[in-house]
Scaffold this motif. Structure first.
Motif, PDB file in Angstrom:
ATOM      1  N   SER A 112       0.845  -1.201   0.000  1.00 53.14           N
ATOM      2  CA  SER A 112       0.000   0.000   0.000  1.00 53.14           C
ATOM      3  C   SER A 112       0.874   1.242   0.000  1.00 53.14           C
ATOM      4  CB  SER A 112      -0.913   0.026   1.227  1.00 53.14           C
ATOM      5  OG  SER A 112      -0.160   0.262   2.409  1.00 53.14           O
ATOM      6  N   VAL A 113       0.300   2.349  -0.452  1.00 48.79           N
ATOM      7  CA  VAL A 113       1.014   3.620  -0.427  1.00 48.79           C
ATOM      8  C   VAL A 113       1.306   4.022   1.013  1.00 48.79           C
ATOM      9  CG1 VAL A 113       0.818   6.086  -0.936  1.00 48.79           C
ATOM     10  CG2 VAL A 113       0.125   4.399  -2.647  1.00 48.79           C
ATOM     11  N   GLU A 114       0.406   3.713   1.925  1.00 46.42           N
ATOM     12  CA  GLU A 114       0.610   4.063   3.330  1.00 46.42           C
ATOM     13  C   GLU A 114       1.867   3.391   3.885  1.00 46.42           C
ATOM     14  OE1 GLU A 114      -3.272   5.072   2.097  1.00 46.42           O
ATOM     15  OE2 GLU A 114      -2.296   3.093   2.039  1.00 46.42           O
ATOM     16  N   GLN A 115       2.111   2.145   3.498  1.00 42.79           N
ATOM     17  CA  GLN A 115       3.320   1.455   3.949  1.00 42.79           C
ATOM     18  C   GLN A 115       4.572   2.119   3.375  1.00 42.79           C
ATOM     19  OE1 GLN A 115       1.943  -2.395   2.479  1.00 42.79           O
ATOM     20  NE2 GLN A 115       2.276  -3.241   4.523  1.00 42.79           N
ATOM     21  N   ILE A 116       4.497   2.522   2.113  1.00 40.06           N
ATOM     22  CA  ILE A 116       5.638   3.198   1.488  1.00 40.06           C
ATOM     23  C   ILE A 116       5.875   4.548   2.161  1.00 40.06           C
ATOM     24  CG2 ILE A 116       6.557   4.120  -0.669  1.00 40.06           C
ATOM     25  CD1 ILE A 116       4.894   2.004  -2.142  1.00 40.06           C
ATOM     26  N   GLU A 117       4.800   5.220   2.535  1.00 38.68           N
ATOM     27  CA  GLU A 117       4.944   6.484   3.262  1.00 38.68           C
ATOM     28  C   GLU A 117       5.684   6.283   4.575  1.00 38.68           C
ATOM     29  OE1 GLU A 117       0.955   8.862   1.675  1.00 38.68           O
ATOM     30  OE2 GLU A 117       0.867   7.637   3.515  1.00 38.68           O
ATOM     31  N   ASP A 118       5.405   5.165   5.253  1.00 34.74           N
ATOM     32  CA  ASP A 118       6.099   4.875   6.505  1.00 34.74           C
ATOM     33  C   ASP A 118       7.585   4.648   6.257  1.00 34.74           C
ATOM     34  OD1 ASP A 118       6.156   4.068   9.418  1.00 34.74           O
ATOM     35  OD2 ASP A 118       6.838   2.204   8.511  1.00 34.74           O
ATOM     36  N   THR A 119       7.920   3.907   5.210  1.00 33.80           N
ATOM     37  CA  THR A 119       9.330   3.691   4.872  1.00 33.80           C
ATOM     38  C   THR A 119      10.020   5.015   4.559  1.00 33.80           C
ATOM     39  OG1 THR A 119       8.947   1.440   4.080  1.00 33.80           O
ATOM     40  CG2 THR A 119      10.899   2.577   3.237  1.00 33.80           C
ATOM     41  N   ALA A 120       9.331   5.883   3.820  1.00 33.34           N
ATOM     42  CA  ALA A 120       9.909   7.195   3.501  1.00 33.34           C
ATOM     43  C   ALA A 120      10.163   8.001   4.768  1.00 33.34           C
ATOM     44  CB  ALA A 120       8.984   7.958   2.555  1.00 33.34           C
ATOM     45  N   ARG A 121       9.217   7.972   5.697  1.00 36.53           N
ATOM     46  CA  ARG A 121       9.411   8.701   6.959  1.00 36.53           C
ATOM     47  C   ARG A 121      10.642   8.182   7.700  1.00 36.53           C
ATOM     48  NH1 ARG A 121       3.659   8.655   7.135  1.00 36.53           N
ATOM     49  NH2 ARG A 121       3.675   6.664   8.258  1.00 36.53           N
ATOM     50  N   ARG A 122      10.796   6.876   7.727  1.00 35.80           N
ATOM     51  CA  ARG A 122      11.942   6.283   8.425  1.00 35.80           C
ATOM     52  C   ARG A 122      13.267   6.677   7.759  1.00 35.80           C
ATOM     53  NH1 ARG A 122      10.919   0.981  11.257  1.00 35.80           N
ATOM     54  NH2 ARG A 122       8.725   0.932  11.809  1.00 35.80           N
ATOM     55  N   LEU A 123      13.302   6.666   6.443  1.00 35.53           N
ATOM     56  CA  LEU A 123      14.527   7.051   5.735  1.00 35.53           C
ATOM     57  C   LEU A 123      14.808   8.542   5.913  1.00 35.53           C
ATOM     58  CD1 LEU A 123      14.071   4.949   2.486  1.00 35.53           C
ATOM     59  CD2 LEU A 123      15.825   4.611   4.234  1.00 35.53           C
ATOM     60  N   ASN A 124      13.773   9.354   5.918  1.00 28.86           N
ATOM     61  CA  ASN A 124      13.971  10.789   6.121  1.00 28.86           C
ATOM     62  C   ASN A 124      14.488  11.075   7.528  1.00 28.86           C
ATOM     63  OD1 ASN A 124      13.063  11.267   3.521  1.00 28.86           O
ATOM     64  ND2 ASN A 124      10.977  11.767   4.137  1.00 28.86           N
ATOM     65  N   THR A 125      13.988  10.321   8.509  1.00 26.99           N
ATOM     66  CA  THR A 125      14.506  10.455   9.875  1.00 26.99           C
ATOM     67  C   THR A 125      15.967  10.041   9.934  1.00 26.99           C
ATOM     68  OG1 THR A 125      12.324  10.082  10.851  1.00 26.99           O
ATOM     69  CG2 THR A 125      14.231   9.645  12.248  1.00 26.99           C
ATOM     70  N   ALA A 126      16.290   8.959   9.235  1.00 23.76           N
ATOM     71  CA  ALA A 126      17.691   8.515   9.182  1.00 23.76           C
ATOM     72  C   ALA A 126      18.577   9.572   8.535  1.00 23.76           C
ATOM     73  CB  ALA A 126      17.792   7.201   8.415  1.00 23.76           C
ATOM     74  N   ALA A 127      18.045  10.275   7.536  1.00 25.58           N
ATOM     75  CA  ALA A 127      18.830  11.322   6.873  1.00 25.58           C
ATOM     76  C   ALA A 127      19.176  12.439   7.845  1.00 25.58           C
ATOM     77  CB  ALA A 127      18.059  11.876   5.685  1.00 25.58           C
ATOM     78  N   ASP A 128      18.251  12.758   8.735  1.00 19.75           N
ATOM     79  CA  ASP A 128      18.536  13.776   9.750  1.00 19.75           C
ATOM     80  C   ASP A 128      19.680  13.334  10.653  1.00 19.75           C
ATOM     81  OD1 ASP A 128      16.511  15.488   8.873  1.00 19.75           O
ATOM     82  OD2 ASP A 128      15.012  14.613  10.213  1.00 19.75           O
ATOM     83  N   ALA A 129      19.623  12.083  11.103  1.00 18.66           N
ATOM     84  CA  ALA A 129      20.673  11.557  11.980  1.00 18.66           C
ATOM     85  C   ALA A 129      22.007  11.462  11.242  1.00 18.66           C
ATOM     86  CB  ALA A 129      20.265  10.184  12.513  1.00 18.66           C
ATOM     87  N   ALA A 130      21.964  11.079   9.966  1.00 22.49           N
ATOM     88  CA  ALA A 130      23.199  10.957   9.186  1.00 22.49           C
ATOM     89  C   ALA A 130      23.873  12.303   8.983  1.00 22.49           C
ATOM     90  CB  ALA A 130      22.882  10.313   7.836  1.00 22.49           C
ATOM     91  N   ALA A 131      23.069  13.333   8.798  1.00 21.16           N
ATOM     92  CA  ALA A 131      23.621  14.660   8.519  1.00 21.16           C
ATOM     93  C   ALA A 131      24.514  15.151   9.656  1.00 21.16           C
ATOM     94  CB  ALA A 131      22.489  15.651   8.267  1.00 21.16           C
TER      95      ALA A 131
END
Length: 268
Positions: A112-131
């Motif tokens: 579902s798109v909702e599941q993909i949205e959750d994955t995107a949120r997790r990767l975006n959060t990881a990007a903050d930590a990586a920065a």
């Protein structure tokens, strides 16, 4: 910037686990100057020392960033917790990486798109930590992210549209072909989001399309995956990374043949 040729260390995982130093020496001897580590958190210092000893760099690496537990290569889940973002990025710094790439998420998370949205949120959060560590993050596909479609758009492209601009993609050209996707066209649509590709070839025999691990993989340029066209379509490519999931033959000879294929393309 010129594209750097590398090799994903999972390709030689059995040899690496038996003899890390000797395996890295063998890859350097086959003409590689860069590698892409996996499962590097537990052995960052040891791996960094061995890489340095053999003149190898590791600008990219694979680590789970959007999953709570490890996912097996066949897509099945486990209950083994993954390292925290802080542990991953601290280890990546030890290894001199600039990009940490999530190798994949479970197929059941692409329904579902909702599941993909959750994955995107997790990767975006990881990007903050990586920065904070001066790093960026990315995502690597298998077939299921492309086999899933929503209103005619592949799941991977849905994900790309939801990601923070700092999150990049590493497109696996074999898995794209196995999913029945026109990879040069896909790379054209994804544009400068794609900074790395896994250069992996295969015969795509019908029996292989339902097998895991895939048994049809061959050195780059010896199969039917449109590698040259895909590489030409990647407008912002930084890394071309040789990989095999499995190979019934001399794996070191196979990766060297793949490197030579890339060298010849670069010389055109």
């Amino acid at each position: 910037m010129p594209t750097l040729t590398s090799v994903q260390l999972f390709t030689v995982n059995a040899a690496l686990e038996a003899d890390l130093d000797g395996t890295l020496a063998a890859l350097a001897g086959r003409g590689f100057t860069a590698v892409e580590p996996y499962d590097f958190v537990r052995r960052a210092e040891l791996l960094a020392a061995a890489l340095s000893a053999h003149g190898l760099q590791s600008p990219t690496g694979h680590a789970f960033l959007a999953s709570d537990s490890f996912v097996n290569p066949d897509g099945s889940g486990t209950t083994v917790a993954v390292p925290s973002h802080e542990e991953v990025f601290a280890a990546a710094e030890v290894l001199g990486m600039n990009t940490v790439i999530d190798p994949y998420t479970a197929p059941s998370r692409w329904e579902s798109v909702e599941q993909i949205e959750d994955t995107a949120r997790r990767l975006n959060t990881a990007a903050d930590a990586a920065a904070v560590h001066g790093l960026r993050v990315g995502y690597h596909n298998h077939a299921h992210e492309l086999e899933a479609t929503f209103d005619g758009v592949t799941g991977l492209e849905v994900l790309a549209g939801l990601l923070d601009p700092r999150v990049v993609l590493e497109v696996d050209l074999y898995w794209a072909a196995r999913a029945g996707v026109d990879s040069p066209a896909l790379l054209g649509r994804l544009g400068d989001r794609v900074v790395a590709v896994h250069v992996k070839d295969g015969t795509l025999d019908e029996d292989a399309l339902v097998a895991y691990p895939p048994v049809d993989q061959v050195p780059a340029g010896q199969g039917v995956v449109p590698l040259a066209a895909a590489l030409d379509a990647a407008s912002a490519l930084e890394y071309a990374i040789v990989e095999f999931d499995v190979y019934d033959g001399d794996i070191f000879e196979a990766v060297e043949q793949s490197r030579v294929f890339l060298d010849e393309l670069a010389a055109r």
